[in-house]
Design an enzyme around this catalytic site. Structure first.
Site, PDB file in Angstrom:
ATOM      1  N   GLU A  36      -9.711  -4.671  -6.201  1.00 45.27           N
ATOM      2  CA  GLU A  36      -8.452  -4.749  -5.442  1.00 45.27           C
ATOM      3  C   GLU A  36      -7.797  -6.108  -5.730  1.00 45.27           C
ATOM      4  O   GLU A  36      -8.436  -7.142  -5.635  1.00 45.27           O
ATOM      5  CB  GLU A  36      -8.714  -4.587  -3.935  1.00 45.27           C
ATOM      6  CG  GLU A  36      -7.533  -4.872  -3.034  1.00 45.27           C
ATOM      7  CD  GLU A  36      -6.251  -4.111  -3.388  1.00 45.27           C
ATOM      8  OE1 GLU A  36      -6.296  -2.880  -3.492  1.00 45.27           O
ATOM      9  OE2 GLU A  36      -5.197  -4.767  -3.568  1.00 45.27           O
ATOM     10  N   TYR A  53      -6.793  -4.640   1.554  1.00 47.64           N
ATOM     11  CA  TYR A  53      -8.004  -3.835   1.734  1.00 47.64           C
ATOM     12  C   TYR A  53      -7.645  -2.647   2.628  1.00 47.64           C
ATOM     13  O   TYR A  53      -7.167  -2.834   3.759  1.00 47.64           O
ATOM     14  CB  TYR A  53      -9.112  -4.627   2.415  1.00 47.64           C
ATOM     15  CG  TYR A  53      -9.651  -5.810   1.633  1.00 47.64           C
ATOM     16  CD1 TYR A  53      -9.801  -5.766   0.250  1.00 47.64           C
ATOM     17  CD2 TYR A  53     -10.030  -6.968   2.299  1.00 47.64           C
ATOM     18  CE1 TYR A  53     -10.308  -6.848  -0.454  1.00 47.64           C
ATOM     19  CE2 TYR A  53     -10.541  -8.059   1.603  1.00 47.64           C
ATOM     20  CZ  TYR A  53     -10.673  -7.990   0.223  1.00 47.64           C
ATOM     21  OH  TYR A  53     -11.174  -9.068  -0.455  1.00 47.64           O
ATOM     22  N   GLY A  99      -5.465  -0.412   1.514  1.00 49.50           N
ATOM     23  CA  GLY A  99      -4.285   0.119   0.832  1.00 49.50           C
ATOM     24  C   GLY A  99      -2.976  -0.026   1.599  1.00 49.50           C
ATOM     25  O   GLY A  99      -2.883  -0.689   2.634  1.00 49.50           O
ATOM     26  N   THR A 100      -1.962   0.642   1.049  1.00 46.58           N
ATOM     27  CA  THR A 100      -0.592   0.555   1.573  1.00 46.58           C
ATOM     28  C   THR A 100      -0.508   1.049   3.010  1.00 46.58           C
ATOM     29  O   THR A 100       0.090   0.410   3.879  1.00 46.58           O
ATOM     30  CB  THR A 100       0.337   1.423   0.686  1.00 46.58           C
ATOM     31  OG1 THR A 100       0.285   0.924  -0.645  1.00 46.58           O
ATOM     32  CG2 THR A 100       1.769   1.407   1.192  1.00 46.58           C
ATOM     33  N   CYS A 101      -1.091   2.227   3.259  1.00 42.95           N
ATOM     34  CA  CYS A 101      -0.935   2.885   4.558  1.00 42.95           C
ATOM     35  C   CYS A 101      -1.392   1.971   5.694  1.00 42.95           C
ATOM     36  O   CYS A 101      -0.679   1.776   6.685  1.00 42.95           O
ATOM     37  CB  CYS A 101      -1.732   4.179   4.547  1.00 42.95           C
ATOM     38  SG  CYS A 101      -1.541   5.139   6.031  1.00 42.95           S
ATOM     39  N   HIS A 117      -0.890  23.549  29.290  1.00 46.89           N
ATOM     40  CA  HIS A 117       0.398  23.196  29.900  1.00 46.89           C
ATOM     41  C   HIS A 117       0.246  21.882  30.655  1.00 46.89           C
ATOM     42  O   HIS A 117      -0.795  21.670  31.302  1.00 46.89           O
ATOM     43  CB  HIS A 117       0.794  24.314  30.868  1.00 46.89           C
ATOM     44  CG  HIS A 117       1.982  23.978  31.725  1.00 46.89           C
ATOM     45  ND1 HIS A 117       3.265  24.023  31.230  1.00 46.89           N
ATOM     46  CD2 HIS A 117       2.065  23.562  33.015  1.00 46.89           C
ATOM     47  CE1 HIS A 117       4.103  23.665  32.204  1.00 46.89           C
ATOM     48  NE2 HIS A 117       3.400  23.374  33.295  1.00 46.89           N
TER      49      HIS A 117
HETATM   50  C1  LIG Z   1       6.777   1.740   5.118  1.00 45.54           C
HETATM   51  C2  LIG Z   1       5.965   2.941   4.725  1.00 45.54           C
HETATM   52  C3  LIG Z   1       5.654   3.893   5.657  1.00 45.54           C
HETATM   53  C4  LIG Z   1       4.880   4.994   5.303  1.00 45.54           C
HETATM   54  N1  LIG Z   1       4.595   5.921   6.263  1.00 45.54           N
HETATM   55  C5  LIG Z   1       3.815   6.976   5.946  1.00 45.54           C
HETATM   56  C6  LIG Z   1       3.431   7.905   6.940  1.00 45.54           C
HETATM   57  O1  LIG Z   1       3.799   7.794   8.109  1.00 45.54           O
HETATM   58  N2  LIG Z   1       2.613   8.927   6.587  1.00 45.54           N
HETATM   59  C7  LIG Z   1       2.171   9.076   5.293  1.00 45.54           C
HETATM   60  O2  LIG Z   1       1.408  10.008   5.028  1.00 45.54           O
HETATM   61  N3  LIG Z   1       2.548   8.222   4.322  1.00 45.54           N
HETATM   62  C8  LIG Z   1       3.352   7.176   4.612  1.00 45.54           C
HETATM   63  N4  LIG Z   1       3.682   6.282   3.651  1.00 45.54           N
HETATM   64  C9  LIG Z   1       3.186   6.514   2.275  1.00 45.54           C
HETATM   65  C10 LIG Z   1       1.707   6.092   2.159  1.00 45.54           C
HETATM   66  O3  LIG Z   1       1.543   4.764   2.604  1.00 45.54           O
HETATM   67  C11 LIG Z   1       1.234   6.220   0.725  1.00 45.54           C
HETATM   68  O4  LIG Z   1       1.510   7.524   0.257  1.00 45.54           O
HETATM   69  C12 LIG Z   1      -0.260   5.962   0.590  1.00 45.54           C
HETATM   70  O5  LIG Z   1      -0.622   4.749   1.168  1.00 45.54           O
HETATM   71  C13 LIG Z   1      -0.650   5.980  -0.903  1.00 45.54           C
HETATM   72  O6  LIG Z   1      -1.991   5.635  -1.060  1.00 45.54           O
HETATM   73  P1  LIG Z   1      -2.663   5.520  -2.501  1.00 45.54           P
HETATM   74  O7  LIG Z   1      -4.044   5.982  -2.327  1.00 45.54           O
HETATM   75  O8  LIG Z   1      -1.862   6.183  -3.532  1.00 45.54           O
HETATM   76  O9  LIG Z   1      -2.661   3.967  -2.862  1.00 45.54           O
HETATM   77  P2  LIG Z   1      -2.314   2.655  -2.058  1.00 45.54           P
HETATM   78  O10 LIG Z   1      -2.742   2.729  -0.639  1.00 45.54           O
HETATM   79  O11 LIG Z   1      -0.895   2.324  -2.333  1.00 45.54           O
HETATM   80  O12 LIG Z   1      -3.288   1.581  -2.728  1.00 45.54           O
HETATM   81  C14 LIG Z   1      -3.104   1.055  -3.999  1.00 45.54           C
HETATM   82  C15 LIG Z   1      -3.872  -0.259  -4.086  1.00 45.54           C
HETATM   83  O13 LIG Z   1      -4.020  -0.643  -5.444  1.00 45.54           O
HETATM   84  C16 LIG Z   1      -3.920  -2.043  -5.553  1.00 45.54           C
HETATM   85  N5  LIG Z   1      -3.601  -2.354  -6.959  1.00 45.54           N
HETATM   86  C17 LIG Z   1      -2.454  -2.078  -7.645  1.00 45.54           C
HETATM   87  N6  LIG Z   1      -2.557  -2.469  -8.931  1.00 45.54           N
HETATM   88  C18 LIG Z   1      -3.800  -3.003  -9.072  1.00 45.54           C
HETATM   89  C19 LIG Z   1      -4.498  -3.577 -10.181  1.00 45.54           C
HETATM   90  N7  LIG Z   1      -3.946  -3.654 -11.400  1.00 45.54           N
HETATM   91  N8  LIG Z   1      -5.749  -4.052  -9.975  1.00 45.54           N
HETATM   92  C20 LIG Z   1      -6.332  -3.979  -8.747  1.00 45.54           C
HETATM   93  N9  LIG Z   1      -5.720  -3.432  -7.675  1.00 45.54           N
HETATM   94  C21 LIG Z   1      -4.475  -2.950  -7.835  1.00 45.54           C
HETATM   95  C22 LIG Z   1      -2.814  -2.381  -4.554  1.00 45.54           C
HETATM   96  O14 LIG Z   1      -2.849  -3.738  -4.164  1.00 45.54           O
HETATM   97  C23 LIG Z   1      -3.136  -1.417  -3.403  1.00 45.54           C
HETATM   98  O15 LIG Z   1      -3.983  -1.987  -2.433  1.00 45.54           O
HETATM   99  C24 LIG Z   1       4.435   5.146   3.975  1.00 45.54           C
HETATM  100  C25 LIG Z   1       4.742   4.174   3.004  1.00 45.54           C
HETATM  101  C26 LIG Z   1       5.494   3.082   3.379  1.00 45.54           C
HETATM  102  C27 LIG Z   1       5.787   2.025   2.349  1.00 45.54           C
END
Ligand SMILES: Cc1cc2nc3c(=O)[nH]c(=O)nc-3n(C[C@H](O)[C@H](O)[C@H](O)COP(=O)(O)OP(=O)(O)OC[C@H]3O[C@@H](n4cnc5c(N)ncnc54)[C@H](O)[C@@H]3O)c2cc1C
Ligand SMILES: NC(=O)c1ccc[n+]([C@@H]2O[C@H](COP(=O)([O-])OP(=O)(O)OC[C@H]3O[C@@H](n4cnc5c(N)ncnc54)[C@H](O)[C@@H]3O)[C@@H](O)[C@H]2O)c1
Length: 453
Positions: free
Chosen positions: A33, A39, A41-43, A439
């Site tokens: 990572e 840690y 991820g995005t979510c 309900h």
């Molecule tokens: C503001 C916002 C709100 C959202 N709300 C929702 C919601 O309510 N419900 C929902 O289902 N989805 C939601 N989403 C979408 C959801 O967050 C994503 O679809 C999901 O997190 C994608 O997960 P992933 O497994 O693809 O990778 P991610 O969780 O994106 O993880 C990718 C990881 O890879 C790492 N990385 C990248 N390149 C490298 C590299 N070269 N070397 C090492 N590490 C690297 C990054 O730092 C990151 O930690 C939202 C997104 C955003 C931005």
């Protein structure tokens, strides 16, 4: 050089779940990572969880006697506290699995089976039998004069850390992120203006539902400048001037305390040197995969948002299920087997969808019956103090099966899962209509909603 059976690049939903699974099966795993703040991820860190936490805080704004500035600051502080805990819990959970090692650093390919990890501590080469790419997406910041991220100009990844209450906020983009933050910041008390390049609001939704959502967001205080082109940003000591061409092509300017750029997200593949492994990349930087999530190079897989298509956490999790099926079962569960996918837009109240809407059913020439219920007819909505909205369900005229549900209203994001279940399991509308529901709940509205004779 280290060697490992499984190398996972990215701590996303699919990657972390897969790491835990493979480790517990006794296989060696390294998960790389690049950002300690990510840690989980995005979510967990900058997506679903913090945005819904703030949305909930914003909804409760009206029952607090604090001023806007203080209330908002407390909400952001509480968000930071929660996310720090979740970030750590995610790290501990994965790093605590036997056979799994987490390495901090940025991964890039050296060849089809070797990856270099660069970090502050130095560089490390790792050779692996299987490589799983789970690197997700990053925000797109369009090339517009003066559009430089700063203390006042944010993407969704940074605005949720902004502790200074924005009295006024320009949101560029009226997609998922733009609309969710429109509701959140309006309910916090900001004067929000949404700039969208598309003149049509929610172009893929039925007009009646889109109209109700627009009315609700306006009632929350938001203004919309759709069909406009933002041409220039100019940062001053007291705000940001946003210059835009209005619908008639005439230039206007408005000043805001802060700006949120929500103009889409692109695959995070630029640092991966995929060419060195021979992995094909699509036009937007996505990694094309087959139904088994295999890239064009044997033993290299792509999981989650990075392979293109719909971007949701639960689909990333489902990608893990596919990998599990491909590697440890008969591979029968694959992308082709995926059934109906529900989704929510967490405006307040929420919009939740699965299957077709009326516009799509008409375009497909489907023969359907329409069930409709205004949310104000649901007792639980009165209890919750939010009677805005409309539930619409399309039923196949011949089979009685559900073709689609489009629900705008309080707790629609929970109720939609009942419709997905019914569609995926072939449960008829009569069966859903005649269930005994508890309900008072929003789910019990299915008794009335589906009572179409
Ligand atoms: C503001 C916002 C709100 C959202 N709300 C929702 C919601 O309510 N419900 C929902 O289902 N989805 C939601 N989403 C979408 C959801 O967050 C994503 O679809 C999901 O997190 C994608 O997960 P992933 O497994 O693809 O990778 P991610 O969780 O994106 O993880 C990718 C990881 O890879 C790492 N990385 C990248 N390149 C490298 C590299 N070269 N070397 C090492 N590490 C690297 C990054 O730092 C990151 O930690 C939202 C997104 C955003 C931005
Ligand atoms: N509830 C959820 O599940 C949830 C919530 C938030 C985000 N997400 C995911 O994140 C993804 C990204 O969201 P997003 O809102 O950034 O992207 P998006 O693609 O949904 O919307 C981007 C919007 O910005 C507009 N736009 C692009 N360039 C512009 C410009 N220069 N000026 C004005 N408008 C412009 C586009 O027309 C579009 O309406 C979504 O597709 C979604 O899958 C999911």
């Amino acid at each position: 050089m280290e060697t490992v059976k499984n190398l996972i690049i990215g701590f996303g939903k699919a990657g972390k779940t897969l790491a835990g699974f493979l480790g517990s099966k006794g296989e060696s795993v390294i998960l790389v990572e690049k950002d300690k703040r990510m840690y989980g991820g995005t979510c967990i860190n900058v997506g679903c969880i913090p945005s819904k936490f703030l949305s909930n805080k914003a909804t409760l704004r009206k029952v607090s006697s604090l001023d806007n500035e203080t209330y908002y600051k407390h909400a952001v502080e509480a968000k930071k506290d929660l996310i720090a805990k979740l970030n750590k819990a995610n790290y501990d959970k994965v790093a605590g699995v036997p056979n799994v090692k987490v390495i901090d650093g940025t991964a890039s390919f050296v060849s089809a089976n070797t990856v270099e990890v660069k970090s502050a501590e130095g560089n490390l080469e790792i050779q692996a039998e299987r490589i799983f790419i789970n690197t997700g997406l990053v925000p797109v910041v369009p090339k517009i004069e003066g559009l430089n991220l700063s203390e006042r100009i944010h993407t969704s990844e940074t605005i949720m850390d902004l502790e200074v209450f924005p009295e006024s906020l320009a949101i560029i983009g009226s997609g998922y992120i733009g609309l969710e933050f429109t509701s959140t910041y309006s309910l916090f008390g900001s004067k929000v203006t949404v700039f969208g390049d598309n003149p049509k609001f929610l172009p893929r939704d039925d007009e009646d539902i889109a109209g109700l959502i627009m009315d609700e967001l306006k009632a929350q205080g938001a203004a919309f400048l759709l069909g406009t082109k933002v041409v220039r940003f100019e940062e001053a000591s007291d705000g940001v001037n946003v210059y835009f061409e209005n619908g008639q092509g005439k230039e206007e300017v408005k000043k805001f305390s802060a700006v949120l750029v929500a103009t889409g997200r692109r695959p995070d593949t630029q640092e991966l040197s995929l060419d060195k492994a021979g992995v094909k990349v699509g036009e937007r930087g996505e990694i094309p995969v087959n139904d088994r999530l295999e890239t064009n190079v044997p033993n290299i897989y792509a999981l989650g948002d990075v392979h293109g298509g719909l971007q949701f956490t639960y689909l990333s999790l489902d990608d893990f299920r596919i990998i599990k099926s491909v590697l440890f079962n008969d591979g029968k569960y694959n992308l082709k087997e995926r059934k109906h996918i529900p989704f929510n837009v967490f405006v307040v109240p929420s919009l939740a969808k699965v299957g077709m809407n009326e516009m799509e059913a008409k375009a497909a020439g489907a023969s359907y019956k329409l069930a409709k219920l205004p949310v104000m007819a649901i007792p639980k909505a009165k209890i919750l103090g939010n009677q805005t909205g409309l539930f619409k369900v399309l039923i196949d005229e011949k089979t009685g099966k559900i073709l689609g549900a489009n629900l705008f209203g309080v707790e629609a994001h929970e109720v939609i899962n009942l419709f997905t279940l019914a569609m995926n399991e072939g449960i008829s509308y009569e069966s859903l209509r005649d269930q005994i529901y508890t309900h008072p709940t929003i789910a019990e509205s299915l008794n009335d909603l589906l009572n179409i004779g």
